[in-house]
Design an enzyme around this catalytic site. Sequence first.
Site, PDB file in Angstrom:
ATOM      1  CE  LYS A 119      42.659  30.762  44.484  1.00 53.17           C
ATOM      2  NZ  LYS A 119      43.844  30.163  43.853  1.00 53.17           N
ATOM      3  CB  ALA A 138      33.490  52.167  37.810  1.00 54.36           C
ATOM      4  N   GLY A 139      32.615  49.411  39.104  1.00 51.69           N
ATOM      5  CA  GLY A 139      31.566  48.385  39.148  1.00 51.69           C
ATOM      6  C   GLY A 139      31.425  47.928  40.716  1.00 51.69           C
ATOM      7  CG  LEU A 175      43.366  29.749  31.180  1.00 55.14           C
ATOM      8  CD1 LEU A 175      43.066  28.377  31.201  1.00 55.14           C
ATOM      9  CD2 LEU A 175      43.866  30.077  29.683  1.00 55.14           C
ATOM     10  CB  CYS A 211      41.861  34.554  40.039  1.00 53.52           C
ATOM     11  SG  CYS A 211      41.924  32.964  39.068  1.00 53.52           S
ATOM     12  CE  LYS A 233      35.080  36.016  33.838  1.00 53.25           C
ATOM     13  NZ  LYS A 233      36.303  36.215  33.284  1.00 53.25           N
ATOM     14  CG  PHE A 277      40.984  44.202  33.868  1.00 52.99           C
ATOM     15  CD1 PHE A 277      41.101  43.721  32.679  1.00 52.99           C
ATOM     16  CD2 PHE A 277      40.649  43.294  34.915  1.00 52.99           C
ATOM     17  CE1 PHE A 277      40.832  42.438  32.314  1.00 52.99           C
ATOM     18  CE2 PHE A 277      40.111  41.973  34.742  1.00 52.99           C
ATOM     19  CZ  PHE A 277      40.514  41.683  33.480  1.00 52.99           C
ATOM     20  CG  LEU A 278      41.101  51.314  33.094  1.00 57.53           C
ATOM     21  CD1 LEU A 278      41.453  52.262  31.962  1.00 57.53           C
ATOM     22  CD2 LEU A 278      41.450  51.553  34.541  1.00 57.53           C
ATOM     23  CE  LYS A 314      47.288  33.687  37.997  1.00 62.80           C
ATOM     24  NZ  LYS A 314      46.410  32.698  37.608  1.00 62.80           N
TER      25      LYS A 314
HETATM   26  C1  UDX Z   1      41.375  36.533  36.166  1.00 59.84           C
HETATM   27  C2  UDX Z   1      42.512  36.932  35.394  1.00 59.84           C
HETATM   28  O1  UDX Z   1      42.039  37.928  34.412  1.00 59.84           O
HETATM   29  C3  UDX Z   1      43.146  35.875  34.525  1.00 59.84           C
HETATM   30  O2  UDX Z   1      44.011  36.106  33.912  1.00 59.84           O
HETATM   31  C4  UDX Z   1      43.814  34.865  35.647  1.00 59.84           C
HETATM   32  O3  UDX Z   1      44.202  34.066  35.220  1.00 59.84           O
HETATM   33  C5  UDX Z   1      42.516  34.379  36.657  1.00 59.84           C
HETATM   34  O4  UDX Z   1      41.750  35.399  37.233  1.00 59.84           O
HETATM   35  P1  UDX Z   1      38.615  35.892  36.005  1.00 59.84           P
HETATM   36  O5  UDX Z   1      38.698  35.690  37.259  1.00 59.84           O
HETATM   37  O6  UDX Z   1      37.967  34.578  35.160  1.00 59.84           O
HETATM   38  O7  UDX Z   1      40.356  35.859  35.463  1.00 59.84           O
HETATM   39  O8  UDX Z   1      37.885  37.031  35.611  1.00 59.84           O
HETATM   40  P2  UDX Z   1      38.231  38.520  35.140  1.00 59.84           P
HETATM   41  O9  UDX Z   1      37.753  38.563  33.730  1.00 59.84           O
HETATM   42  O10 UDX Z   1      39.692  38.914  35.206  1.00 59.84           O
HETATM   43  O11 UDX Z   1      37.186  39.546  36.252  1.00 59.84           O
HETATM   44  C6  UDX Z   1      37.685  39.424  37.391  1.00 59.84           C
HETATM   45  C7  UDX Z   1      36.888  40.145  38.282  1.00 59.84           C
HETATM   46  O12 UDX Z   1      36.954  41.392  38.087  1.00 59.84           O
HETATM   47  C8  UDX Z   1      35.197  40.040  37.773  1.00 59.84           C
HETATM   48  O13 UDX Z   1      34.530  40.112  39.038  1.00 59.84           O
HETATM   49  C9  UDX Z   1      34.969  41.253  37.123  1.00 59.84           C
HETATM   50  O14 UDX Z   1      33.625  41.622  37.151  1.00 59.84           O
HETATM   51  C10 UDX Z   1      35.890  42.263  37.788  1.00 59.84           C
HETATM   52  N1  UDX Z   1      36.081  43.322  37.092  1.00 59.84           N
HETATM   53  C11 UDX Z   1      36.901  43.040  35.559  1.00 59.84           C
HETATM   54  C12 UDX Z   1      35.709  44.804  37.062  1.00 59.84           C
HETATM   55  O15 UDX Z   1      35.164  44.932  37.843  1.00 59.84           O
HETATM   56  N2  UDX Z   1      36.241  45.661  36.306  1.00 59.84           N
HETATM   57  C13 UDX Z   1      36.875  45.449  35.110  1.00 59.84           C
HETATM   58  O16 UDX Z   1      37.302  46.295  34.564  1.00 59.84           O
HETATM   59  C14 UDX Z   1      37.241  44.040  34.875  1.00 59.84           C
END
Ligand code: UDX
Length: 437
Positions: free
Chosen positions: A265, A254-255, A152, A262, A323, A251-252, A206
């Site tokens: 950890k 940049a930031g 999630l 999650c 986020k 998930f591409l 996972k």
């Molecule tokens: C994540 C996984 O997506 C989820 O499947 C898992 O079970 C729990 O961990 P979550 O931590 O809620 O979920 O957030 P997610 O939307 O995945 O973003 C994680 C972090 O990555 C955020 O800090 C977000 O800003 C960053 N991120 C995400 C980026 O910097 N760039 C991206 O392209 C995507």
Amino acid sequence: MRIAMIGTGYVGLVSGACFADFGHRVCCVDKDGSKIEALNDGIMPIWEPGLESLVKANVGHGRLTFTTDLQSAVEGAEAIFIAVGTPARRGDGHADLTYVFDAVRELARFIQPGAVVVTKSTVPVGTGDKIEQILSEEGIEEVSVASNPEFLREGAAIADFKHPDRIVVGAEDPRAQDVLREIYRPLFLNRAPILITGRRTAELTKYAANAFLAVKISFINEISDLCEAVDADVQDVARGIGLDNRIGPKFLHAGPGYGGSCFPKDTLALLQTADAAGVDQRIVRTTVAVNDDRKSSMVERVVRALGGDPKGKRVGALGLAFKPNTDDMREAPAIPIVKALVERGAAVCAFDPVAMSQAEQVLSGIQFADDAYAAADGADVLVIVTEWDEFRALDLERVAASLRGKILVDLRNVYDPGEAEEAGLTYYGVGRGRPRG
Ligand code: UDX
């Protein structure tokens, strides 16, 4: 099905409410009496879109209950999900399984023969074996132990639960497989793919999923640095590679690096598992290092935009949660970034639509504003740290007029550089060509 859900944190509460919505009878149990009392009064402990109404509707239908009494939850339950926290242990990054094992010892007193104990918390490979061992030490033989990791995303957790890309069930025992198939039956009707596999494989899946997503983020962050050096645009590079089905567009972005409960950890815990197994995981190790460095490089970006010395400068910060659509501050990039700026003498005024009370607990020595424009008012630089929707359509001319320094540092690439410059701002994004100055 009768389900007990142990732990009413993010995973437990969302999963419990969604299972109840599928028509199961779910009893959520937590040791924190005030949390249970609040839930019974319809007050949610977390901010998650859609959760409150889902909980209220299912409580109203009598399918969802909350209690501190483990016995009443576990007795008669066909499946007992463990969704307690597995925080990283201080110092070594090992997942701390104290809460998981304590819960197993306690539930052993009340579990009925034939029930299935299911781990939903993210637990290292082999945890299911240890749970089985504890149950056997407690004299319980007739139960099976399965792994059913959650995937999630905070802020989209209910949609993710109800429309999953896949369901992973790790269980060797056919009875446990049947119970979990039955629990998830409403999703099979929607053709959600289910992967039934070994318990250890599910546990590792996972970690591998989260580590891979973290790799993608650190990869594009490094590419964004290269874009700045060679005057290319990371947004277009990401689109150009993401349109390749083998890579995918997600998930591409940049930031300022990944945060949350999650990825930080789970990547560390994966490395611990690998160390214990004597197998190096160089890609994940490097991903973690790249992400750690990312925060300080973002601080330098702001400092450079301010002309090299933040002392005495005013910084407006937009977005503090790790986020958007969550009030979760765990491992939020905003924490080290804001702290470093304050340590170097800047005065920070921040605004976040929902995370400010959480932020107050982890950030001291800063001011909080009532809205984005108030954070910008009189600042030398405005920094977008988290891409909340409401920061996507700011009146940039108004922002420019209220800023003292007319500088926008956009760590999430929310704005078009040309548009920001037209509004009178000096714009710094991430990986968008060679930066000025
Ligand atoms: C994540 C996984 O997506 C989820 O499947 C898992 O079970 C729990 O961990 P979550 O931590 O809620 O979920 O957030 P997610 O939307 O995945 O973003 C994680 C972090 O990555 C955020 O800090 C977000 O800003 C960053 N991120 C995400 C980026 O910097 N760039 C991206 O392209 C995507």
